[in-house]
Design a protein around this motif. Sequence first.
Motif, PDB file in Angstrom:
ATOM      1  N   MET A   1       0.847  -1.188   0.000  1.00 55.39           N
ATOM      2  CA  MET A   1       0.000   0.000   0.000  1.00 55.39           C
ATOM      3  C   MET A   1       0.889   1.246   0.000  1.00 55.39           C
ATOM      4  SD  MET A   1      -3.191  -1.037  -0.074  1.00 55.39           S
ATOM      5  CE  MET A   1      -4.235   0.308   0.405  1.00 55.39           C
ATOM      6  N   PRO A   2       0.358   2.346  -0.541  1.00 53.85           N
ATOM      7  CA  PRO A   2       1.143   3.583  -0.589  1.00 53.85           C
ATOM      8  C   PRO A   2       1.225   4.239   0.785  1.00 53.85           C
ATOM      9  CG  PRO A   2      -1.046   3.988  -1.411  1.00 53.85           C
ATOM     10  CD  PRO A   2      -0.946   2.505  -1.172  1.00 53.85           C
ATOM     11  N   LYS A   3       2.140   5.152   0.901  1.00 50.36           N
ATOM     12  CA  LYS A   3       2.258   5.977   2.100  1.00 50.36           C
ATOM     13  C   LYS A   3       1.355   7.205   1.909  1.00 50.36           C
ATOM     14  CE  LYS A   3       6.652   4.263   3.525  1.00 50.36           C
ATOM     15  NZ  LYS A   3       6.151   3.271   4.423  1.00 50.36           N
ATOM     16  N   LEU A   4       0.947   7.824   3.017  1.00 51.14           N
ATOM     17  CA  LEU A   4       0.043   8.969   2.945  1.00 51.14           C
ATOM     18  C   LEU A   4       0.612  10.068   2.050  1.00 51.14           C
ATOM     19  CD1 LEU A   4      -2.579  10.355   3.839  1.00 51.14           C
ATOM     20  CD2 LEU A   4      -1.311  11.232   5.820  1.00 51.14           C
ATOM     21  N   LYS A   5       1.903  10.329   2.148  1.00 46.30           N
ATOM     22  CA  LYS A   5       2.491  11.405   1.339  1.00 46.30           C
ATOM     23  C   LYS A   5       2.379  11.140  -0.156  1.00 46.30           C
ATOM     24  CE  LYS A   5       7.184   9.603   1.874  1.00 46.30           C
ATOM     25  NZ  LYS A   5       8.466   9.870   2.557  1.00 46.30           N
ATOM     26  N   GLN A   6       2.163   9.897  -0.554  1.00 45.20           N
ATOM     27  CA  GLN A   6       2.033   9.547  -1.963  1.00 45.20           C
ATOM     28  C   GLN A   6       0.627   9.747  -2.508  1.00 45.20           C
ATOM     29  OE1 GLN A   6       3.723   5.586  -1.214  1.00 45.20           O
ATOM     30  NE2 GLN A   6       5.268   6.066  -2.771  1.00 45.20           N
ATOM     31  N   GLY A  11       2.171  19.123  -2.474  1.00 46.52           N
ATOM     32  CA  GLY A  11       2.295  20.250  -1.555  1.00 46.52           C
ATOM     33  C   GLY A  11       1.298  20.239  -0.423  1.00 46.52           C
ATOM     34  N   GLY A  12       0.431  19.263  -0.363  1.00 44.62           N
ATOM     35  CA  GLY A  12      -0.592  19.225   0.672  1.00 44.62           C
ATOM     36  C   GLY A  12      -0.181  18.433   1.891  1.00 44.62           C
ATOM     37  N   ALA A  75      -8.082  21.397   2.948  1.00 38.24           N
ATOM     38  CA  ALA A  75      -7.747  21.106   4.347  1.00 38.24           C
ATOM     39  C   ALA A  75      -7.608  19.594   4.469  1.00 38.24           C
ATOM     40  CB  ALA A  75      -8.835  21.625   5.271  1.00 38.24           C
ATOM     41  N   PHE A  76      -6.901  19.143   5.494  1.00 33.84           N
ATOM     42  CA  PHE A  76      -6.660  17.723   5.694  1.00 33.84           C
ATOM     43  C   PHE A  76      -7.007  17.337   7.132  1.00 33.84           C
ATOM     44  CE2 PHE A  76      -3.881  19.397   2.423  1.00 33.84           C
ATOM     45  CZ  PHE A  76      -4.181  18.559   1.358  1.00 33.84           C
ATOM     46  N   PRO A  77      -8.312  17.240   7.433  1.00 37.78           N
ATOM     47  CA  PRO A  77      -8.712  16.881   8.798  1.00 37.78           C
ATOM     48  C   PRO A  77      -8.313  15.446   9.133  1.00 37.78           C
ATOM     49  CG  PRO A  77     -10.638  17.006   7.356  1.00 37.78           C
ATOM     50  CD  PRO A  77      -9.454  17.454   6.556  1.00 37.78           C
ATOM     51  N   VAL A  78      -8.008  15.226  10.408  1.00 45.82           N
ATOM     52  CA  VAL A  78      -7.586  13.916  10.914  1.00 45.82           C
ATOM     53  C   VAL A  78      -8.514  13.524  12.051  1.00 45.82           C
ATOM     54  CG1 VAL A  78      -5.697  12.632  11.995  1.00 45.82           C
ATOM     55  CG2 VAL A  78      -5.178  14.461  10.355  1.00 45.82           C
ATOM     56  N   VAL A  79      -8.940  12.260  12.066  1.00 49.71           N
ATOM     57  CA  VAL A  79      -9.756  11.733  13.163  1.00 49.71           C
ATOM     58  C   VAL A  79      -9.258  10.348  13.545  1.00 49.71           C
ATOM     59  CG1 VAL A  79     -11.850  12.988  12.476  1.00 49.71           C
ATOM     60  CG2 VAL A  79     -11.479  10.676  11.614  1.00 49.71           C
TER      61      VAL A  79
END
Length: 85
Positions: A1-6, A11-12, A75-79
């Motif tokens: 599986m890919p990494k989140l940055k991928q 730039g996000g 935006a990149f909300p996290v839960v």
Amino acid sequence: MPKLKQVLPAGGGGHLHALLDLEVVAVRLNTGAPCSSHAGPFETWPGEGDNVRQWFVLENGKAVAIDERPGEDPAFPVVDYSSAE
């Protein structure tokens, strides 16, 4: 599986530096499934954000969405995520 940055837009998510190298274990779409036999990737985003179409479940139990706010940068909300399965 890919990494989140991928999987985040270029730039996000810079403020998510602690999460960027974590593996994405599932990709979810925040829209209704076309039919029950294809419901797998469709799930309502469990956090805040009015313009979320896609979100990601991470290996550490967090979920990160791309909130595509009109006229603004995303935006990149996290839960904390807990699957109903």
